[in-house]
Scaffold this active site. Structure first.
Site, PDB file in Angstrom:
ATOM      1  N   SER A   1      -1.639 -23.872 -14.782  1.00  0.00           N
ATOM      2  CA  SER A   1      -1.495 -25.271 -15.182  1.00  0.00           C
ATOM      3  C   SER A   1      -2.750 -25.692 -15.931  1.00  0.00           C
ATOM      4  O   SER A   1      -3.861 -25.556 -15.419  1.00  0.00           O
ATOM      5  CB  SER A   1      -1.311 -26.176 -13.958  1.00  0.00           C
ATOM      6  OG  SER A   1      -1.447 -27.545 -14.325  1.00  0.00           O
ATOM      7  N   ILE A   2      -2.552 -26.199 -17.144  1.00  0.00           N
ATOM      8  CA  ILE A   2      -3.674 -26.742 -17.902  1.00  0.00           C
ATOM      9  C   ILE A   2      -3.587 -28.263 -18.004  1.00  0.00           C
ATOM     10  O   ILE A   2      -4.471 -28.902 -18.577  1.00  0.00           O
ATOM     11  CB  ILE A   2      -3.740 -26.124 -19.313  1.00  0.00           C
ATOM     12  CG1 ILE A   2      -2.408 -26.259 -20.045  1.00  0.00           C
ATOM     13  CG2 ILE A   2      -4.158 -24.668 -19.245  1.00  0.00           C
ATOM     14  CD1 ILE A   2      -2.433 -25.735 -21.485  1.00  0.00           C
ATOM     15  N   HIS A   3      -2.511 -28.842 -17.460  1.00  0.00           N
ATOM     16  CA  HIS A   3      -2.349 -30.296 -17.431  1.00  0.00           C
ATOM     17  C   HIS A   3      -1.897 -30.700 -16.031  1.00  0.00           C
ATOM     18  O   HIS A   3      -0.973 -30.104 -15.496  1.00  0.00           O
ATOM     19  CB  HIS A   3      -1.287 -30.762 -18.438  1.00  0.00           C
ATOM     20  CG  HIS A   3      -1.464 -30.215 -19.826  1.00  0.00           C
ATOM     21  ND1 HIS A   3      -0.410 -29.702 -20.559  1.00  0.00           N
ATOM     22  CD2 HIS A   3      -2.557 -30.087 -20.593  1.00  0.00           C
ATOM     23  CE1 HIS A   3      -0.848 -29.293 -21.734  1.00  0.00           C
ATOM     24  NE2 HIS A   3      -2.158 -29.508 -21.781  1.00  0.00           N
ATOM     25  N   GLN A   4      -2.537 -31.719 -15.461  1.00  0.00           N
ATOM     26  CA  GLN A   4      -2.113 -32.245 -14.170  1.00  0.00           C
ATOM     27  C   GLN A   4      -1.875 -33.747 -14.339  1.00  0.00           C
ATOM     28  O   GLN A   4      -2.737 -34.460 -14.840  1.00  0.00           O
ATOM     29  CB  GLN A   4      -3.159 -31.979 -13.081  1.00  0.00           C
ATOM     30  CG  GLN A   4      -3.429 -30.490 -12.842  1.00  0.00           C
ATOM     31  CD  GLN A   4      -4.477 -29.903 -13.789  1.00  0.00           C
ATOM     32  OE1 GLN A   4      -5.495 -30.542 -14.054  1.00  0.00           O
ATOM     33  NE2 GLN A   4      -4.237 -28.707 -14.300  1.00  0.00           N
TER      34      GLN A   4
END
Length: 759
Positions: free
Chosen positions: A646-649
């Site tokens: 995951s590079i976006h949360q």
């Protein structure tokens, strides 16, 4: 907060003897347990036996050129028992990337393996202790762990394999030449990048003599949301604003563009954070500028269907208003977002070519490079050249010019609340040694999808939605090998094309987008499953001929952020079948693209799927290839079955018009506490399915405008209805006043809901 809590959580760590003492203190490992730990780690990149080495050295790739033959041979025969410092490197890396509760879990497993009982036998099928086995027996045992039916064993395997491969490839004993990787950008000291310099920033120094600080607004977090809100508030109101950042500001001269330095200085937990079941790698910025410092320049607007869903399902009509469109345009203009002058690198050319051959849509991705060429493949480690228009180059500079103050290397323990109103924050510096208070009229939390909910929970807020609704844009990868092309996926302009063929898998606009990954060695080595020492070395030996395609999924079904005993975030996420279907659709399409573009071999991020060799004149219709695609679907990508990241949360402090379903109201203020706002990607009601940067900036812009309607701010603004910008341009704020009137009416409509049932 304890010293250790702060140091483990920071973006950077030093490597010294003291770290090993800490390791021993918290692991409580005896000599037998240490020997087991080192014996396990030694398997992943171990020396090849004679038969394996013959297979390895006969590989036909362009990497095998004579000047590197000795390095290639050394890579094949490396033995960590001869590298006395590798154990220290492993321990330092483990400490940097692993929270206490996960360290305890690893320690417990190692302790069980010291007894010759059922646990040890189930992991080795031998009555011997692990370090008593020969290399083949150890390798066979570790290989079986990856597909174990026991989650604890599979989780242990993922953690240790990730640790070992990343620890090695971040600094592989001068073996980069063996795979053809140059290390830092070869042009780092060249004349090409001397046109742009970073703005100079000054930071408030907190000492033992520092008294409590006083500001009108304090903002926690210097990333996309916090920076824009700060610049807007300081410019429009004249109020004093302070930004507190837990990370550090690195100037151009301090950005070495080494993969190891980039992760350890700029990323959360040194780039090694894992979800609680170890099935997902979590990459998040921890530095001055946040995710914009390490982002790949992708600057996409929120999709129309995302904005419509937020407006229709969550009562957030402003996402469909002209005002939001205006904020998007203003931000894009400030960052110079454009598709002009983008030069497609070899990787993106292959994506484009493959898409055209199978009839899949492919478009150029806008980038925040001030409409100029930006061929910087090392941007994930900070843009040393000042070409990428991160907030360090733009909105933090604007904030500074309008008088905003900054503190770095500072962890905010909690928001201070009195009579259901935020009145400031309590923070620490020097690894918790110095605690101080900032008194403020408004507090804006902009710590991102991981830390914003953690801070609210540490501060005592009880809204049940805080930490829930975690969306991750789960990322899975496939790869294609092109032996006759010098691809160098890390070079040139990165992530500059996208295929949206599977953007709407379920008919409700949830699906996957396909990009090219810019994978430096450590990321490449961990993005795909380790199968054996031989396969791992063969794979990495082809490094410059591999193109990874990323399936980035707009997930419908969320996970959760909780906090550990120290108040730090723990990420719980399990891919639902609905979202797994989107991932699989993306992986299958990605493989078709690679095959159409001429790949000779392909592989996936799935543990139980082997590499596939392309054959025949019409490979897309080859029965074996079609069977391979079916196997990918059958194996699936459920927890532990694939390498996910995951590079976006997003979404963990959801915005909405109902306090039973959201954490903040449509103006960005928490339902429970007045004067406490959230302005980052954590307020997203759903997953964005794309880079959240531009959307987050627009939300920061919008929430700052909402705050400016408050009485104490309006009073200051009335004297400057017509003001001047820094360059002397006359600014007409009358339209802002009309919008402010509308927000006031909105605010009054939410006041009756503020203390509704939220538990």
């Amino acid at each position: 907060m304890t010293d250790e809590k702060n140091s483990i959580h920071g973006g950077s760590q030093s490597s010294d003897a003291k770290s090993i003492d800490i390791f021993n203190e918290h692991f409580h490992l005896n000599e037998k347990q240490k020997k087991i730990f080192y014996a396990i780690c030694g398997v992943f990149i171990s020396e090849l036996n004679e038969k394996e080495f013959d297979t390895y050295k006969n590989m036909k790739t362009k990497t095998n050129i004579s000047k590197h033959e000795e390095k290639i041979k050394e890579f094949g025969q490396i033995n960590f028992e001869s590298k006395s410092d590798f154990s220290t490197r492993l321990l330092d890396r483990l400490l940097m990337t692993t929270p206490q509760h996960q360290l305890a879990r690893i320690s417990s497993m190692l302790k069980k393996m010291t007894s010759k009982g059922m646990t040890s036998y189930s992991m080795t099928t031998s009555s011997k202790l692990f370090y008593e086995l020969d290399l083949k027996q150890r390798t066979d045992a570790v290989t079986k762990w990856s597909t174990s039916q026991k989650n604890s064993i599979k989780q242990f395997y993922k953690t240790i394999s990730y640790l070992t491969c990343s620890a090695f490839w971040l600094n592989p004993y001068d073996l980069y030449p063996a795979i053809g990787y140059p290390g830092p950008d070869p042009e780092i000291n060249g004349s090409r990048f001397k046109g742009r310099t970073f703005p100079e920033y000054e930071f408030i120094e907190i000492t033992e003599d520092t008294k409590d600080l006083e500001f009108d607004v304090v903002i926690i977090g210097s990333g996309a949301g916090g920076s824009v809100a700060a610049a807007r508030l300081a410019r429009k109101s004249g109020n004093s604003v302070l930004i507190i950042e837990k990370g550090h500001h690195y100037h151009q001269s301090e950005l070495t563009l080494k993969e190891k330095d980039g992760y350890e200085k700029l990323y959360e937990l040194g780039g090694g954070m894992l979800s609680e079941d170890s099935s997902m790698t979590v990459l998040s910025g921890s530095n001055f500028g946040g995710g914009t410092t390490i982002g790949w320049s992708t600057s996409s607007e929120p999709s129309h269907f995302v904005r419509e869903e937020w407006a229709n399902n969550f009562g957030l009509n402003h996402f469909m208003d002209d005002e939001f469109n205006d904020s998007l345009k203003a931000i894009q203009n400030r960052l110079g977002v454009n598709t002009n002058n983008i030069v497609q690198n070899e990787s993106n050319k292959i994506l484009i070519d493959g898409c055209k051959k199978i009839g899949a849509p492919v478009v150029t991705v806008p980038q925040n490079s001030a409409s100029k060429p930006h061929e910087c493949g090392w941007c994930g480690f900070g843009c040393r050249y000042g070409e990428k228009q991160s907030v360090v180059m733009t909105y933090l500079k604007d904030a500074k010019d309008y008088g905003v103050k900054f503190i770095q290397d500072c962890f905010v323990e909690k928001v201070l609340i009195e009579n259901n109103k935020a009145v400031g924050v309590e923070a620490t510096v020097n690894n918790g040694e110095k605690k101080f208070r900032v008194n403020a009229k408004k507090v804006i939390v902009a710590c991102g999808g991981l830390h914003s909910p953690a801070l609210l929970l540490r501060s005592g807020l009880k809204n049940k939605n805080i930490g829930k609704n975690l969306f991750t844009n789960p990322t899975a990868a496939v790869y294609g090998i092109f032996p006759n092309k010098d691809i160098k996926n890390y070079s040139g302009t990165i992530q500059s094309a996208v295929c949206d063929a599977k953007e709407n898998v379920d008919g409700e606009h949830y699906g996957a987008r396909i990009f090219v990954g810019s994978y430096h060695p450590a990321m490449m080595s961990t993005a795909f499953p380790w199968k054996s020492p031989l396969e791992h070395k063969q794979f990495m030996l082809q490094y410059n001929h591999i193109i990874p395609l990323l399936t980035i999924t707009r997930d419908r079904d969320p996970g959760q952020i909780r906090i550990d005993s120290n108040g730090l975030p723990k990420l719980y996420y399990k891919l639902s079948q609905h979202d797994a279907d989107s991932v699989i659709a993306g992986l299958q399409t990605s493989l078709k693209i690679l095959v159409a573009a001429g790949a000779t071999k392909i592989g996936t991020c799935q543990v139980d799927v082997e590499e596939f060799e392309i054959a025949g004149e019409n490979p897309l219709n080859d029965i074996k290839f079609l069977q391979y695609l079916e196997k990918i679907k059958k194996v699936g990508v459920s927890s532990g079955q694939a390498c996910l990241s995951s590079i976006h949360q997003m979404g963990t402090c959801r915005m909405g018009d109902d306090p039973t379903k959201s954490a903040v109201n449509p103006l960005g203020e928490t339902w429970e506490v007045k004067n406490l706002y959230v302005a980052d990607s954590s307020v997203f009601p759903t997953s964005a399915g794309a880079s959240p940067m531009i959307t987050t900036m627009s939300i920061g812009f919008y929430i700052a405008n909402c705050i400016l309607t408050e009485k104490e701010f309006v009073k200051r603004r009335q004297s400057s209805l017509f003001g001047t910008s820094l360059n002397g341009t006359i600014i007409d704020n009358t339209n802002d006043e009309k919008r402010a009137s509308r927000r006031k009416s909105l605010l009054s409509s939410f006041s009756s809901k503020r203390f509704s049932t939220i538990n």
